[in-house]
Design an enzyme around this catalytic site. Sequence first.
Site, PDB file in Angstrom:
ATOM      1  N   LYS A 219       0.840  -1.209   0.000  1.00  0.00           N
ATOM      2  CA  LYS A 219       0.000   0.000   0.000  1.00  0.00           C
ATOM      3  C   LYS A 219       0.872   1.255   0.000  1.00  0.00           C
ATOM      4  CE  LYS A 219      -1.910   2.785   2.925  1.00  0.00           C
ATOM      5  NZ  LYS A 219      -1.900   4.052   2.174  1.00  0.00           N
ATOM      6  N   GLY A 271       7.000   4.748   8.224  1.00  0.00           N
ATOM      7  CA  GLY A 271       6.160   5.934   8.384  1.00  0.00           C
ATOM      8  C   GLY A 271       6.338   6.525   9.763  1.00  0.00           C
ATOM      9  N   SER A 272       5.271   7.116  10.277  1.00  0.00           N
ATOM     10  CA  SER A 272       5.377   7.843  11.543  1.00  0.00           C
ATOM     11  C   SER A 272       5.422   6.892  12.733  1.00  0.00           C
ATOM     12  CB  SER A 272       4.191   8.791  11.695  1.00  0.00           C
ATOM     13  OG  SER A 272       2.998   8.052  11.686  1.00  0.00           O
ATOM     14  N   THR A 273       6.059   7.334  13.795  1.00  0.00           N
ATOM     15  CA  THR A 273       6.138   6.539  15.023  1.00  0.00           C
ATOM     16  C   THR A 273       4.731   6.320  15.585  1.00  0.00           C
ATOM     17  OG1 THR A 273       8.359   7.320  15.450  1.00  0.00           O
ATOM     18  CG2 THR A 273       7.144   6.506  17.353  1.00  0.00           C
ATOM     19  N   GLU A 274       3.884   7.328  15.411  1.00  0.00           N
ATOM     20  CA  GLU A 274       2.511   7.232  15.929  1.00  0.00           C
ATOM     21  C   GLU A 274       1.760   6.046  15.298  1.00  0.00           C
ATOM     22  OE1 GLU A 274       0.456  10.749  14.850  1.00  0.00           O
ATOM     23  OE2 GLU A 274      -1.477   9.981  15.576  1.00  0.00           O
ATOM     24  N   GLY A 276       3.166   3.583  13.629  1.00  0.00           N
ATOM     25  CA  GLY A 276       3.957   2.390  13.937  1.00  0.00           C
ATOM     26  C   GLY A 276       3.537   1.759  15.260  1.00  0.00           C
ATOM     27  N   CYS A 327      13.549  10.428   6.835  1.00  0.00           N
ATOM     28  CA  CYS A 327      13.431   9.993   8.231  1.00  0.00           C
ATOM     29  C   CYS A 327      14.756  10.104   8.968  1.00  0.00           C
ATOM     30  CB  CYS A 327      12.904   8.568   8.283  1.00  0.00           C
ATOM     31  SG  CYS A 327      13.797   7.467   7.197  1.00  0.00           S
ATOM     32  N   GLU A 425      10.343  15.457  15.544  1.00  0.00           N
ATOM     33  CA  GLU A 425      10.657  15.343  14.127  1.00  0.00           C
ATOM     34  C   GLU A 425       9.785  16.331  13.349  1.00  0.00           C
ATOM     35  OE1 GLU A 425       9.337  11.769  12.060  1.00  0.00           O
ATOM     36  OE2 GLU A 425      11.256  11.702  11.019  1.00  0.00           O
TER      37      GLU A 425
HETATM   38  P1  NAP Z   1       1.989   7.932   8.305  1.00  0.00           P
HETATM   39  O1  NAP Z   1       0.669   8.483   8.630  1.00  0.00           O
HETATM   40  O2  NAP Z   1       2.644   7.074   9.308  1.00  0.00           O
HETATM   41  O3  NAP Z   1       1.884   7.186   6.908  1.00  0.00           O
HETATM   42  C1  NAP Z   1       2.717   6.120   6.453  1.00  0.00           C
HETATM   43  C2  NAP Z   1       1.883   5.076   5.726  1.00  0.00           C
HETATM   44  O4  NAP Z   1       0.965   4.459   6.631  1.00  0.00           O
HETATM   45  C3  NAP Z   1       1.021   5.659   4.619  1.00  0.00           C
HETATM   46  O5  NAP Z   1       0.881   4.718   3.583  1.00  0.00           O
HETATM   47  C4  NAP Z   1      -0.284   5.862   5.345  1.00  0.00           C
HETATM   48  O6  NAP Z   1      -1.381   5.967   4.477  1.00  0.00           O
HETATM   49  C5  NAP Z   1      -0.364   4.611   6.184  1.00  0.00           C
HETATM   50  N1  NAP Z   1      -1.240   4.711   7.353  1.00  0.00           N
HETATM   51  C6  NAP Z   1      -1.741   5.817   7.956  1.00  0.00           C
HETATM   52  N2  NAP Z   1      -2.487   5.461   9.023  1.00  0.00           N
HETATM   53  C7  NAP Z   1      -2.464   4.107   9.093  1.00  0.00           C
HETATM   54  C8  NAP Z   1      -3.026   3.139   9.975  1.00  0.00           C
HETATM   55  N3  NAP Z   1      -3.765   3.506  11.017  1.00  0.00           N
HETATM   56  N4  NAP Z   1      -2.786   1.833   9.750  1.00  0.00           N
HETATM   57  C9  NAP Z   1      -2.023   1.433   8.711  1.00  0.00           C
HETATM   58  N5  NAP Z   1      -1.465   2.302   7.839  1.00  0.00           N
HETATM   59  C10 NAP Z   1      -1.673   3.621   8.031  1.00  0.00           C
HETATM   60  O7  NAP Z   1       2.940   9.097   7.986  1.00  0.00           O
HETATM   61  P2  NAP Z   1       2.542  10.393   7.152  1.00  0.00           P
HETATM   62  O8  NAP Z   1       1.191  10.943   7.448  1.00  0.00           O
HETATM   63  O9  NAP Z   1       2.817  10.038   5.744  1.00  0.00           O
HETATM   64  O10 NAP Z   1       3.587  11.413   7.732  1.00  0.00           O
HETATM   65  C11 NAP Z   1       3.452  11.882   9.066  1.00  0.00           C
HETATM   66  C12 NAP Z   1       4.771  11.847   9.773  1.00  0.00           C
HETATM   67  O11 NAP Z   1       5.368  10.550   9.634  1.00  0.00           O
HETATM   68  C13 NAP Z   1       5.810  12.772   9.196  1.00  0.00           C
HETATM   69  O12 NAP Z   1       5.721  14.060   9.679  1.00  0.00           O
HETATM   70  C14 NAP Z   1       7.054  12.108   9.649  1.00  0.00           C
HETATM   71  O13 NAP Z   1       7.304  12.440  10.982  1.00  0.00           O
HETATM   72  C15 NAP Z   1       6.748  10.655   9.593  1.00  0.00           C
HETATM   73  N6  NAP Z   1       7.238  10.000   8.382  1.00  0.00           N
HETATM   74  C16 NAP Z   1       8.312   9.180   8.520  1.00  0.00           C
HETATM   75  C17 NAP Z   1       8.798   8.537   7.416  1.00  0.00           C
HETATM   76  C18 NAP Z   1       9.957   7.625   7.490  1.00  0.00           C
HETATM   77  O14 NAP Z   1      10.507   7.270   6.460  1.00  0.00           O
HETATM   78  N7  NAP Z   1      10.361   7.167   8.662  1.00  0.00           N
HETATM   79  C19 NAP Z   1       8.219   8.732   6.176  1.00  0.00           C
HETATM   80  C20 NAP Z   1       7.099   9.569   6.062  1.00  0.00           C
HETATM   81  C21 NAP Z   1       6.623  10.172   7.189  1.00  0.00           C
HETATM   82  P3  NAP Z   1      -1.802   7.441   3.977  1.00  0.00           P
HETATM   83  O15 NAP Z   1      -0.571   8.134   3.511  1.00  0.00           O
HETATM   84  O16 NAP Z   1      -2.678   7.175   2.869  1.00  0.00           O
HETATM   85  O17 NAP Z   1      -2.420   8.098   5.147  1.00  0.00           O
END
Ligand code: NAP
Length: 515
Positions: A219, A271-274, A276, A327, A425
Amino acid sequence: MGHPKQESTVPSLESDKPQGAQGEGEAASHRFDDLAAETLWDYAPAPETVSVPVADRQGLFIDGDFCPSDGKEFFPSINPANEEVLSEIAAATQADVDRAVQAARKALPGWAALPGHERAKYLFRLARRLQERAREFAVLETLDGGKPIKESRDVDIPEAAKHFFYHAGWADKLDYAFPGRQVRPVGVCAQIIPWNFPLLMAAWKLAPALACGNTVVLKPAETTSLTALRLAEILQEIELPPGVVNILTGGGETGAALAAHPKVDKLAFTGSTEVGKKLAQSAAGTGKSLTLELGGKSPNIIFEDASLDQAVEGVIQGIYFNQGHVCCAGSRLFVQEGILPEVLGKLEWRLKSLRVGDPMDKNTDVGAINNREQWQRIQDYLQQGRSEGAVLHQVGDSSLPDRGFWCQPSFFTGVQPSHVVAREEIFGPVLAVMSFRTPEEALQRANNTPYGLAAGIWTDKGSKIFEMAGRLQAGVVWCNTYNRFDASSPFGGFKESGFGREGGLQGLRAYVKLQ
Ligand code: NAP
Ligand code: MG
């Protein structure tokens, strides 16, 4: 909807001299100003000339075919540099998730039973085809995600191809990777990826999974689905057996449904720690294996014996590359006290030469912020940093385009470790600069974070490098360089930056069962 033109209202270093900024540091700062005035000129526009058509509507790739969603919902994917809609993308429903997981289950026995060298052939074909279509993918990545074309062209797409080549090499050598053990695939893998390196993250996830004989449901992030869907075209071209890779577009709900599916054996998330943490909770007690690559607040440490020009270039690369949407971005800069004025002078001078703007221009260094939410989050952090008493510097050209999401490369001085901009972050082009006196203090402050993804050390002394690298709590420690990646080198975090490694021999471990 556009944003008002953003004018820089923040002071230059001249009005915010750090303590001890007199003397050599001050002189250095002036020298650089003079040099900047003498040597910088505007480049003529160099727009990318390849245009890539994008379908008005697109969506799921299940069991080897593009297919409509069970539901009726679509969401727009926009170009963040001008806010124009590029395509309408299907939001996968629970029924779509069921279909995709079922297709992956059905394909698993055949794919797992293929001799390794046969799986390798598919991966080699995939890598070669990606190279052949590299320009098209680079343009699409930049259109959809806002990153400068020179980055998608020189980093994202070539690195993605490299990952497939590298793992093709492992597919028939797994017995050597794990000598004396029987190697089996884990099974059906759910892989959820973010928007900062859309195709590259897909490659990081798909390549090891496929090499080890697993099948996948991937996804992509809601704002950047286009290159993953185009990759599905390549999967058809190379005649990958149906169901081995399935791609589901959609938002967080689709991700949550996929992660929670009982027929999924392994979950890999970046993705985000939240989010995760939520996924770790949903996987607990289910027997699913899990790898998480989460956020970071990585320290970049410059000692007074470092080559300062090289170090400042590394700092620029570490935080302003990809708009800071990295990240492992070096978002906390620790500078040894005696060289702070000189480093700040060089940083300011270098920032003045960064070109911010049209991501499709080959000269652009810093492109558009990926999405409105992230743009707002960065603006809030800039505001919060100022209200807590740190001093914001935005010294480059302040004429940003009227439409789209933009943020001038920024840095804060006068930062306390307790400030939000030093702790959280930001995921944008914003650097928090702090000073230290001794290596011990640098270590203690660098490790004082819930994260542990990466760190950078800049020094002329090998002994200092080894001492620091051994004691920094970070999955990757770069020495006299920053943000360098290689498919053969494992990447991953400590503490709240996640667990599991991607890349290299260590990255294979997450995709095999050993007996
Ligand atoms: P995110 O919300 O954690 O999104 C990452 C992935 O998870 C996306 O495909 C997202 O889908 C999906 N997702 C969202 N909620 C989910 C859930 N409850 N269960 C399963 N999958 C879910 O991160 P973001 O909104 O893209 O970015 C927010 C913050 O995450 C950034 O500010 C940054 O701090 C961090 N981030 C970290 C990395 C990294 O490489 N470590 C990369 C990007 C972002 P959708 O995108 O369609 O919501
Ligand atoms: Mg987009």
